[in-house]
Every structure is written in C-alpha cells, then in structure tokens.
Design an enzyme around this catalytic site. Sequence first.
Site, PDB file in Angstrom:
ATOM      1  N   ASP A  79       0.817  -1.216   0.000  1.00 14.57           N
ATOM      2  CA  ASP A  79       0.000   0.000   0.000  1.00 14.57           C
ATOM      3  C   ASP A  79       0.853   1.268   0.000  1.00 14.57           C
ATOM      4  O   ASP A  79       0.634   2.175  -0.804  1.00 14.57           O
ATOM      5  CB  ASP A  79      -0.930   0.043   1.222  1.00 14.57           C
ATOM      6  CG  ASP A  79      -2.036  -0.990   1.137  1.00 14.57           C
ATOM      7  OD1 ASP A  79      -2.253  -1.550   0.045  1.00 14.57           O
ATOM      8  OD2 ASP A  79      -2.676  -1.241   2.176  1.00 14.57           O
ATOM      9  N   ARG A 111       1.472   5.736  17.170  1.00 16.79           N
ATOM     10  CA  ARG A 111       1.119   6.639  16.054  1.00 16.79           C
ATOM     11  C   ARG A 111       1.573   8.081  16.269  1.00 16.79           C
ATOM     12  O   ARG A 111       2.133   8.687  15.353  1.00 16.79           O
ATOM     13  CB  ARG A 111      -0.377   6.598  15.737  1.00 16.79           C
ATOM     14  CG  ARG A 111      -0.898   5.271  15.205  1.00 16.79           C
ATOM     15  CD  ARG A 111      -0.103   4.755  14.044  1.00 16.79           C
ATOM     16  NE  ARG A 111      -0.691   3.547  13.467  1.00 16.79           N
ATOM     17  CZ  ARG A 111       0.003   2.609  12.836  1.00 16.79           C
ATOM     18  NH1 ARG A 111       1.321   2.713  12.715  1.00 16.79           N
ATOM     19  NH2 ARG A 111      -0.592   1.552  12.324  1.00 16.79           N
ATOM     20  N   ASP A 134      -6.348   4.643  12.926  1.00 17.27           N
ATOM     21  CA  ASP A 134      -4.998   5.158  12.709  1.00 17.27           C
ATOM     22  C   ASP A 134      -4.976   6.469  11.930  1.00 17.27           C
ATOM     23  O   ASP A 134      -4.186   7.359  12.208  1.00 17.27           O
ATOM     24  CB  ASP A 134      -4.133   4.099  12.009  1.00 17.27           C
ATOM     25  CG  ASP A 134      -3.809   2.940  12.952  1.00 17.27           C
ATOM     26  OD1 ASP A 134      -3.639   3.193  14.156  1.00 17.27           O
ATOM     27  OD2 ASP A 134      -3.735   1.793  12.481  1.00 17.27           O
ATOM     28  N   SER A 178      -4.079  -8.852   8.376  1.00 19.30           N
ATOM     29  CA  SER A 178      -3.435  -7.546   8.396  1.00 19.30           C
ATOM     30  C   SER A 178      -2.894  -7.361   9.810  1.00 19.30           C
ATOM     31  O   SER A 178      -3.621  -7.539  10.784  1.00 19.30           O
ATOM     32  CB  SER A 178      -4.477  -6.482   8.049  1.00 19.30           C
ATOM     33  OG  SER A 178      -4.052  -5.237   8.568  1.00 19.30           O
TER      34      SER A 178
HETATM   35  N1  ARG Z   1      -7.632  -1.900  16.453  1.00 23.04           N
HETATM   36  C1  ARG Z   1      -6.319  -1.495  16.852  1.00 23.04           C
HETATM   37  C2  ARG Z   1      -6.239  -0.007  17.032  1.00 23.04           C
HETATM   38  O1  ARG Z   1      -7.087   0.700  16.547  1.00 23.04           O
HETATM   39  C3  ARG Z   1      -5.246  -2.029  15.934  1.00 23.04           C
HETATM   40  C4  ARG Z   1      -5.072  -1.292  14.656  1.00 23.04           C
HETATM   41  C5  ARG Z   1      -4.012  -1.888  13.820  1.00 23.04           C
HETATM   42  N2  ARG Z   1      -3.676  -1.033  12.735  1.00 23.04           N
HETATM   43  C6  ARG Z   1      -3.349  -1.444  11.526  1.00 23.04           C
HETATM   44  N3  ARG Z   1      -3.096  -0.528  10.643  1.00 23.04           N
HETATM   45  N4  ARG Z   1      -3.305  -2.704  11.192  1.00 23.04           N
HETATM   46  O2  ARG Z   1      -5.354   0.480  17.681  1.00 23.04           O
END
Ligand code: ARG
Length: 399
Positions: free
Chosen positions: A14, A94, A123, A174
């Site tokens: 991506d 993040r 995210d 993922s």
């Molecule tokens: N659900 C979790 C969160 O919002 C994990 C997110 C994982 N992110 C990803 N881009 N795969 O913190």
Amino acid sequence: MAEKCVLAYSGGLDTSVAIRWIADTYNVDVIAVAIDVGEERDYEGIRAKGEKVGAIESIVVDAKQEFFDEYITRAIAANLTYERKYVAFTALARPLLAQEQVRIARERGASLLAHGCTGKGNDQVRFEVTYAALAPQMRVIAPAREWNMTREEEIDYANEHNIPVPVGRKSPYSTDTNMWGRSIECGSIEDPSLEAPEDAWEWTVSPMEAPDEPRYVTIGFESGLPVSLDGEAMGGVELVGALNSIGGEHGVGRVNMMENRLVGIKSRELYECPAATIILEAHRDLESLVLDRETAHFKQHLELKWSEMIYYGLWFTPLRVALDAFMSETQKPVSGEVTVKLYKGRAEAVARKSDQSLYDFSLATYGDADVFDQSSSRGFIEIFGLPAKVVSMVRGLPE
Ligand code: ARG
C-alpha cells in the site's frame, strides 16, 4: 522546484504504491520515512525499496528508545488499557510516528504529510490529529482513502509502475507490530462467532502447548519504571524484548476481543502482547501495595480517561499532559519488586515487596502481634452509616 511530501512508509504494498501515486497525482516529491518502534524487520531493505519505487529520499528512524522512554513509560504509569483488554500499542506509537514525520518535513522544507491508512480505522485519526497539533499549516494526503482502487486495481497499478508485489500466497491477515504488541485483523478473524485460527498467532504459543512447569519472573520498579529482571538491571527496550520472548513461550498475552473503534465500527481484534501483559500485571500489583487507597481509587478513573484519549489519538493535547502530571506524581513511591508466575497463558503477580509498602503486618494480622484497636470501629461505623440510617428513618425501609 516541486513541493515535498513526507509519507509514513512501511515498505508494504500500500505505502509503496502510495509513493508513486502521490508523486503522480499531486505532482510532488515524496520522502519516505519508516520508523522502527521495535518491529524486527529488514529496515535497510525497506529504506532501499522506498527509493526504488520512486521516493526522492527514503529514511529510516530508529525510535525504539524514544518509544520506550517517552511513550511506554507513561503507558505503564497509567496502566494503559482500552476497553479492559487492549493495551493500545498501535495507538501509542502513532503520535511518535507522526511526530518524526513532522520533524523531517520541517528539516526538508516539506509542506505535505501523508499516511497509508484507510478511511475505516483509528490510525488515520491518530496520524492526522497529531499532524494538526504539531504542524497545523501542513496539508494532509491520505492516498488509501482517496484512490478508490480495489485490491486488484492496486496490484495492476503496482505492476504497471514496477512496484514489487509480494509473490506467493498473501497472508490472510493484516497486522501491526511494535515492541508493546502485535495486532491481527482481517481474514477469518472477521467472523467473531468463530474461534481465531492458530496460525494468526506468531509471538505466543498456544497455552495448551506451553510448558507444564511455571516460570517465575521478578520485575524491579523504580518510581513506576521497570528497571530489572530477576535481579539484573536492564534497560527498558531490552527488558520488553526479554519479556516478550519469555511470556510468548508460556502463551501469555493473547487477547481476543470485540472493540469499539472511534469511527463507530465494532471490530473483532486479536492481540498478542506478552511483555505488556506481564509488566502491567506487575505494575498494578506494586501500586496496590504502595499507593494509599484514595489515590489508588481516584487514579483508576483517570486511567480510564487517559486510555480512551490515547486510543482516540489525543496524545498532543493539554489534558493528556495534565493527566500525565498526575500520573507521574503518583509513581513516586512505586518502587520495589514483583514476582509474576507465568503458567499456560496466565501471568499472575504472586509476591511483592517494597520499601514504600503501606502494608502493616501488625494492623492486618489476626495473630498475637495485632495492634489494631477493634473498639474504635464501633464509633467509626456509627457515623459512616449515619446517612443510610437517616434515610430509612425519614422515608421508611428500602424495598
Ligand atoms: N484496532 C487497533 C487499534 O485501533 C489495531 C489497529 C491496527 N492497525 C493497523 N493498521 N493494522 O489500535
């Protein structure tokens, strides 16, 4: 000269496609930035790939120490946990990623920031709220939210532009990883009525396969910071790494939950976070020994708020900073040692000691050493219970 855009780069398909897509769509130079927060990967390979697929510059930042010192230590102080189960490691990293991006954007004179998040997750919010706080003038590009390509179209785009597409069977999952945990989404996990398949887990053995002998680990804390393992002084990054592998061998730290995303979607999530599970178990236990009751109880409310704020991406906000001042004050007496028993997926604090302990044997014991004056309890309860008595006398007995 073209404007510059700093992209948070992972080396995956991506964000590799994003490099090219941003350059072509916006007519800008793309600088790719990958940040190492403790995911064990070939960062030189990732850096080289960024340039190969079209970035004018590709940078790797080793932020492991900073992640521990500035973020994980605060997460420990506040016992960061979202919805009782998720230690929120992705959310925690993040703001650091975004902060590094902004720093590099300033250094390079870039006016645009980009990330590869979709429009359905948390995210994107965490990145963009951090950009807003740290670089309110910079513009944001979110290619995966804008390009409207299906998976197949994305692969065609990659092939047309000489962007390497991973060969072989693509993992159905993922994932996102840093030293505080690993998340697993997508594939069959999306059906919450099914137990998660065993191949989703990478850091932890199944508790059923874990050794029959328990393993005891003793963690030393100084003012809320974990500083030693089994009596040996250890830096935080190393300590977390060691506990991830020891815990993983005992099947510790698997989480399986339904989670409320900030964008309103419920999702089924798997996490594995052995070190975080063990350290938080030990830390909470030590707090229960050294914090006075009122501080301990009040702190729980603020932990809930703090955790929600971190999950929502509100790291760079005045309230988070103010709450951290409270947390930090509470950590002053949190020094001592806790022994945690790891056994078939469980991590349980079983013994603790501290010079700051508020446990008083002569008050607690039912034996001969007892100094507690039980006769004072009578007057205490009379007054403590007085409001309940008055209500009953005025309004009659409760139903
Ligand atoms: N659900 C979790 C969160 O919002 C994990 C997110 C994982 N992110 C990803 N881009 N795969 O913190």
